[in-house]
Design a protein around this motif. Sequence first.
Motif, short mmCIF file in Angstrom:
data_model
loop_
_atom_site.label_atom_id
_atom_site.label_comp_id
_atom_site.label_asym_id
_atom_site.label_seq_id
_atom_site.Cartn_x
_atom_site.Cartn_y
_atom_site.Cartn_z
N ARG A 3 0.83 -1.19 0.00
CA ARG A 3 0.00 0.00 0.00
C ARG A 3 0.87 1.25 0.00
O ARG A 3 1.99 1.26 0.44
N LEU A 133 -3.73 2.07 -8.32
CA LEU A 133 -4.72 3.13 -8.43
C LEU A 133 -4.00 4.45 -8.23
O LEU A 133 -3.29 4.64 -7.23
N THR A 149 -8.21 1.00 -3.52
CA THR A 149 -6.95 0.42 -3.95
C THR A 149 -7.12 -1.07 -4.23
O THR A 149 -7.78 -1.77 -3.46
N TYR A 155 -1.34 2.35 -4.05
CA TYR A 155 -2.04 3.61 -4.27
C TYR A 155 -1.04 4.75 -4.40
O TYR A 155 -0.09 4.86 -3.61
N GLU A 209 -4.85 7.69 3.65
CA GLU A 209 -4.41 6.72 2.68
C GLU A 209 -5.56 5.75 2.42
O GLU A 209 -6.22 5.29 3.35
N GLN A 210 -5.81 5.44 1.18
CA GLN A 210 -6.92 4.57 0.86
C GLN A 210 -6.65 3.17 1.38
O GLN A 210 -5.53 2.68 1.40
#
Length: 213
Positions: A3, A133, A149, A155, A209-210
Amino acid sequence: MGRGGRTKDREDGPERKCVVTGEVQPKYGLIRFVVGPDAQIVPDILGKLPGRGIYVAADHAALIKAAGKAGKGAFARAAKMPVTVPENLLEEVETQIARRVVELISLARKSGDAVAGYEKVKDWLSKEVAEILIQAVDGSGRGKSKLSTPHYGSYIGWLTAEELGAAFGRQTVIHSALASGGLTQRVVEEAQRLKGVRLKSGAGASGKEQKAT
């Protein structure tokens, strides 16, 4: 890849020491500098300029120190000679890395491994084609929150809409996605360097953060 655009560790990758922090890490997490003909420190984002490389972590605080008085000493010690450090060094590094990220995304688009636009990105996500993404930092938070994401994907959320648009030949782009391809890893690595340089303390560009889904 994980991530936030982080890449998996490369145990077999070349490592260098940051002249500011003293930390040893893989080259893709550092910024290379060389001494130009006029004894001026020059950023070498592509790592191709001739001369002995001087490395600084791709980190906002480290680069601030490198560009400051103490950093001049670090550059001079590494170069083993008096050097000049441009006042706009940090801005130039950020500009060059951002340009590199845009170029790589553009190449991925031309090879069919990148799409832009909410509906296209949503389609790639639903079909599990998307691995990365990418959303513009200055895009609508409400609109961006509708896309998640990719599971086990990454992401990137610290490019501007104008920068992302440049990668797709448009004025602006808010939503984009990358499929697994030859350039994807390089996009993530360069984007991660940009994040470190652009964002103080590595904070998320959008304040959050997604979550992976």
